[in-house]
Design a protein around this motif. Structure first.
Motif, PDB file in Angstrom:
ATOM      1  N   ALA A 156      51.432  55.364  14.615  1.00  0.00           N
ATOM      2  CA  ALA A 156      50.489  54.523  14.872  1.00  0.00           C
ATOM      3  C   ALA A 156      50.729  53.808  16.281  1.00  0.00           C
ATOM      4  O   ALA A 156      50.089  52.793  16.844  1.00  0.00           O
ATOM      5  CB  ALA A 156      50.446  53.344  13.894  1.00  0.00           C
ATOM      6  N   SER A 157      51.780  54.449  17.039  1.00  0.00           N
ATOM      7  CA  SER A 157      52.039  53.548  18.331  1.00  0.00           C
ATOM      8  C   SER A 157      50.802  53.242  19.313  1.00  0.00           C
ATOM      9  O   SER A 157      50.776  52.254  19.970  1.00  0.00           O
ATOM     10  CB  SER A 157      53.154  54.354  18.983  1.00  0.00           C
ATOM     11  N   LEU A 158      50.139  54.428  19.640  1.00  0.00           N
ATOM     12  CA  LEU A 158      49.013  54.335  20.422  1.00  0.00           C
ATOM     13  C   LEU A 158      48.023  53.077  20.052  1.00  0.00           C
ATOM     14  O   LEU A 158      47.830  52.125  20.938  1.00  0.00           O
ATOM     15  CB  LEU A 158      48.268  55.623  20.621  1.00  0.00           C
ATOM     16  N   ALA A 159      47.775  52.680  18.677  1.00  0.00           N
ATOM     17  CA  ALA A 159      46.741  51.779  18.532  1.00  0.00           C
ATOM     18  C   ALA A 159      47.472  50.411  18.389  1.00  0.00           C
ATOM     19  O   ALA A 159      47.106  49.347  18.898  1.00  0.00           O
ATOM     20  CB  ALA A 159      46.356  52.145  17.038  1.00  0.00           C
ATOM     21  N   VAL A 160      49.002  50.456  18.232  1.00  0.00           N
ATOM     22  CA  VAL A 160      49.822  49.300  18.205  1.00  0.00           C
ATOM     23  C   VAL A 160      49.707  48.716  19.725  1.00  0.00           C
ATOM     24  O   VAL A 160      49.319  47.464  20.024  1.00  0.00           O
ATOM     25  CB  VAL A 160      51.159  49.411  17.805  1.00  0.00           C
ATOM     26  N   PHE A 161      49.859  49.798  20.548  1.00  0.00           N
ATOM     27  CA  PHE A 161      49.733  49.007  22.190  1.00  0.00           C
ATOM     28  C   PHE A 161      48.405  48.837  22.565  1.00  0.00           C
ATOM     29  O   PHE A 161      48.329  47.769  23.356  1.00  0.00           O
ATOM     30  CB  PHE A 161      50.333  50.202  23.024  1.00  0.00           C
TER      31      PHE A 161
ATOM     32  N   PHE B 217      45.455  42.985  23.538  1.00  0.00           N
ATOM     33  CA  PHE B 217      44.546  41.620  23.238  1.00  0.00           C
ATOM     34  C   PHE B 217      44.996  40.537  23.659  1.00  0.00           C
ATOM     35  O   PHE B 217      44.790  39.645  23.563  1.00  0.00           O
ATOM     36  CB  PHE B 217      44.113  41.740  21.684  1.00  0.00           C
ATOM     37  N   TYR B 218      46.656  40.570  23.367  1.00  0.00           N
ATOM     38  CA  TYR B 218      47.327  39.391  23.664  1.00  0.00           C
ATOM     39  C   TYR B 218      47.657  39.007  24.952  1.00  0.00           C
ATOM     40  O   TYR B 218      48.042  37.839  25.514  1.00  0.00           O
ATOM     41  CB  TYR B 218      48.733  39.494  22.852  1.00  0.00           C
ATOM     42  N   ARG B 219      47.607  39.832  26.061  1.00  0.00           N
ATOM     43  CA  ARG B 219      47.589  39.934  27.500  1.00  0.00           C
ATOM     44  C   ARG B 219      49.137  39.347  27.638  1.00  0.00           C
ATOM     45  O   ARG B 219      49.080  38.588  28.810  1.00  0.00           O
ATOM     46  CB  ARG B 219      46.510  38.745  27.792  1.00  0.00           C
ATOM     47  N   ASN B 220      50.019  39.503  26.777  1.00  0.00           N
ATOM     48  CA  ASN B 220      51.373  39.370  26.951  1.00  0.00           C
ATOM     49  C   ASN B 220      52.245  40.400  27.547  1.00  0.00           C
ATOM     50  O   ASN B 220      52.838  41.313  26.489  1.00  0.00           O
ATOM     51  CB  ASN B 220      51.742  38.384  25.624  1.00  0.00           C
ATOM     52  N   LYS B 221      52.797  40.313  28.696  1.00  0.00           N
ATOM     53  CA  LYS B 221      53.472  41.394  29.199  1.00  0.00           C
ATOM     54  C   LYS B 221      54.928  41.589  28.702  1.00  0.00           C
ATOM     55  O   LYS B 221      55.646  42.711  28.479  1.00  0.00           O
ATOM     56  CB  LYS B 221      53.714  41.333  30.814  1.00  0.00           C
ATOM     57  N   ALA B 222      55.521  40.447  28.050  1.00  0.00           N
ATOM     58  CA  ALA B 222      56.734  40.441  27.391  1.00  0.00           C
ATOM     59  C   ALA B 222      56.596  41.092  26.204  1.00  0.00           C
ATOM     60  O   ALA B 222      57.471  41.801  25.792  1.00  0.00           O
ATOM     61  CB  ALA B 222      57.275  38.937  27.276  1.00  0.00           C
ATOM     62  N   PHE B 223      55.602  41.091  25.649  1.00  0.00           N
ATOM     63  CA  PHE B 223      55.151  41.509  24.290  1.00  0.00           C
ATOM     64  C   PHE B 223      54.995  43.199  24.392  1.00  0.00           C
ATOM     65  O   PHE B 223      55.597  43.981  23.666  1.00  0.00           O
ATOM     66  CB  PHE B 223      53.799  41.119  23.577  1.00  0.00           C
TER      67      PHE B 223
ATOM     68  N   ALA C  44      51.071  51.999  28.437  1.00  0.00           N
ATOM     69  CA  ALA C  44      50.599  51.035  29.630  1.00  0.00           C
ATOM     70  C   ALA C  44      49.099  51.387  29.512  1.00  0.00           C
ATOM     71  O   ALA C  44      48.280  50.367  29.404  1.00  0.00           O
ATOM     72  CB  ALA C  44      51.113  51.005  30.974  1.00  0.00           C
ATOM     73  N   VAL C  45      48.536  52.484  29.238  1.00  0.00           N
ATOM     74  CA  VAL C  45      47.091  52.953  29.288  1.00  0.00           C
ATOM     75  C   VAL C  45      46.582  52.168  28.129  1.00  0.00           C
ATOM     76  O   VAL C  45      45.475  51.805  28.344  1.00  0.00           O
ATOM     77  CB  VAL C  45      46.917  54.561  29.548  1.00  0.00           C
ATOM     78  N   MET C  46      46.876  52.371  26.985  1.00  0.00           N
ATOM     79  CA  MET C  46      46.631  51.973  26.146  1.00  0.00           C
ATOM     80  C   MET C  46      46.763  50.275  25.872  1.00  0.00           C
ATOM     81  O   MET C  46      45.628  49.869  25.508  1.00  0.00           O
ATOM     82  CB  MET C  46      47.315  52.228  24.779  1.00  0.00           C
ATOM     83  N   TRP C  47      47.716  49.683  26.381  1.00  0.00           N
ATOM     84  CA  TRP C  47      47.898  48.349  26.719  1.00  0.00           C
ATOM     85  C   TRP C  47      46.659  47.738  27.484  1.00  0.00           C
ATOM     86  O   TRP C  47      45.844  46.796  26.990  1.00  0.00           O
ATOM     87  CB  TRP C  47      49.299  47.941  27.108  1.00  0.00           C
ATOM     88  N   PHE C  48      46.374  48.314  28.622  1.00  0.00           N
ATOM     89  CA  PHE C  48      45.558  47.911  29.448  1.00  0.00           C
ATOM     90  C   PHE C  48      43.956  48.215  28.733  1.00  0.00           C
ATOM     91  O   PHE C  48      43.151  47.454  29.291  1.00  0.00           O
ATOM     92  CB  PHE C  48      45.507  48.759  31.070  1.00  0.00           C
ATOM     93  N   ALA C  49      43.851  49.333  28.177  1.00  0.00           N
ATOM     94  CA  ALA C  49      42.597  49.692  27.497  1.00  0.00           C
ATOM     95  C   ALA C  49      42.502  48.362  26.579  1.00  0.00           C
ATOM     96  O   ALA C  49      41.171  47.711  26.258  1.00  0.00           O
ATOM     97  CB  ALA C  49      42.438  50.903  26.851  1.00  0.00           C
ATOM     98  N   GLY C  50      43.323  47.750  25.653  1.00  0.00           N
ATOM     99  CA  GLY C  50      43.040  46.892  24.873  1.00  0.00           C
ATOM    100  C   GLY C  50      42.871  45.519  25.524  1.00  0.00           C
ATOM    101  O   GLY C  50      42.093  44.648  25.147  1.00  0.00           O
ATOM    102  N   ARG C  51      43.697  45.516  26.584  1.00  0.00           N
ATOM    103  CA  ARG C  51      43.439  44.278  27.209  1.00  0.00           C
ATOM    104  C   ARG C  51      41.813  44.063  27.882  1.00  0.00           C
ATOM    105  O   ARG C  51      41.511  42.835  27.667  1.00  0.00           O
ATOM    106  CB  ARG C  51      44.083  44.216  28.653  1.00  0.00           C
ATOM    107  N   TYR C  52      41.402  45.264  28.388  1.00  0.00           N
ATOM    108  CA  TYR C  52      40.044  45.219  28.843  1.00  0.00           C
ATOM    109  C   TYR C  52      39.320  44.801  27.562  1.00  0.00           C
ATOM    110  O   TYR C  52      37.969  44.204  27.725  1.00  0.00           O
ATOM    111  CB  TYR C  52      39.580  46.590  29.176  1.00  0.00           C
ATOM    112  N   CYS C  53      39.342  45.665  26.305  1.00  0.00           N
ATOM    113  CA  CYS C  53      38.643  45.297  25.252  1.00  0.00           C
ATOM    114  C   CYS C  53      38.657  43.975  24.579  1.00  0.00           C
ATOM    115  O   CYS C  53      37.710  43.629  23.836  1.00  0.00           O
ATOM    116  CB  CYS C  53      38.972  46.518  24.073  1.00  0.00           C
ATOM    117  N   SER C  54      39.590  43.302  24.837  1.00  0.00           N
ATOM    118  CA  SER C  54      39.684  42.008  24.470  1.00  0.00           C
ATOM    119  C   SER C  54      38.763  41.005  24.984  1.00  0.00           C
ATOM    120  O   SER C  54      38.567  39.902  24.340  1.00  0.00           O
ATOM    121  CB  SER C  54      41.130  41.226  24.624  1.00  0.00           C
TER     122      SER C  54
END
Length: 189
Positions: free
Chosen positions: A37-42, A47-53, A90-100
């Motif tokens: 589930a790593s892709l979905a997790v990232f 959504f948290y917009r937290n680079k440390a996370f 990072a692609v997944m994280w930025f996509a989640g950030r956009y969708c947040s």
């Protein structure tokens, strides 16, 4: 603690960490194990917009991989291309950030978010799989035709399992938001 307080607390990353820890050992899953589930997790971590996370999850993924390999999982995928998991996630994280930014879970907004998730997952596949074939040293004489025929077998489970986790994640979010609106708010005395 009521649901509204829980949603505003810092507890929400815990299910993401647990999901990665429980599923990362088997990439495509089998009869006894859920797919990775790593892709979905990232994606949801975005959504948290937290680079440390994000950095924490990268370290956690590497640690889980090291533990899995130490316990008998094949190290076939660990090669010089392993570093390309950083832009993959990072692609997944930025996509989640956009969708947040979408605060509504209405069907039209969900369709846009699903499209972004599908595009991001396909891009993540291209980065991780392409870098493996180009830089792992495992396929020095592989032609592009051979590459695409091999990719065809891995792309569907890679994308479908990630998107299934994302659909389930949005379902849980919708359920929690519905429960939050139903929960009475209690003021502290």
């Amino acid at each position: 603690m009521n649901i509204k307080q829980w949603l505003q607390a810092d507890y929400l990353p815990i299910p993401l960490i647990a999901l990665m820890a429980l599923t990362r050992f088997h990439h495509f899953g089998d009869v006894l194990h859920l797919p990775d589930a790593s892709l979905a997790v990232f994606f949801f971590a975005g959504f948290y917009r937290n680079k440390a996370f994000f950095a924490f999850l990268l370290v956690l993924a590497g640690l889980i991989d090291a533990i899995a390999i130490a316990n008998g999982t094949s190290s076939w995928c660990v090669s010089p291309s392993y570093v390309f998991l950083i832009p993959t996630y990072a692609v997944m994280w930025f996509a989640g950030r956009y969708c947040s930014a979408f605060k509504s879970l209405k069907p039209a907004k969900l369709a846009v978010q699903f499209g972004v998730a599908a595009l991001a997952t396909s891009t993540a596949f291209a980065i991780s799989n392409g870098s493996f074939y180009l830089f792992s040293g495992r396929y020095p004489d592989l032609s592009w035709g051979q590459y695409f025929s091999r990719v065809a077998q891995y792309y569907p489970p890679y994308v479908s399992s990630a998107l299934l986790y994302m659909i389930l994640g949005y379902g849980v979010m919708k359920l929690v938001k519905s429960l939050a609106t139903l929960a009475p708010s209690h003021k502290e005395v």
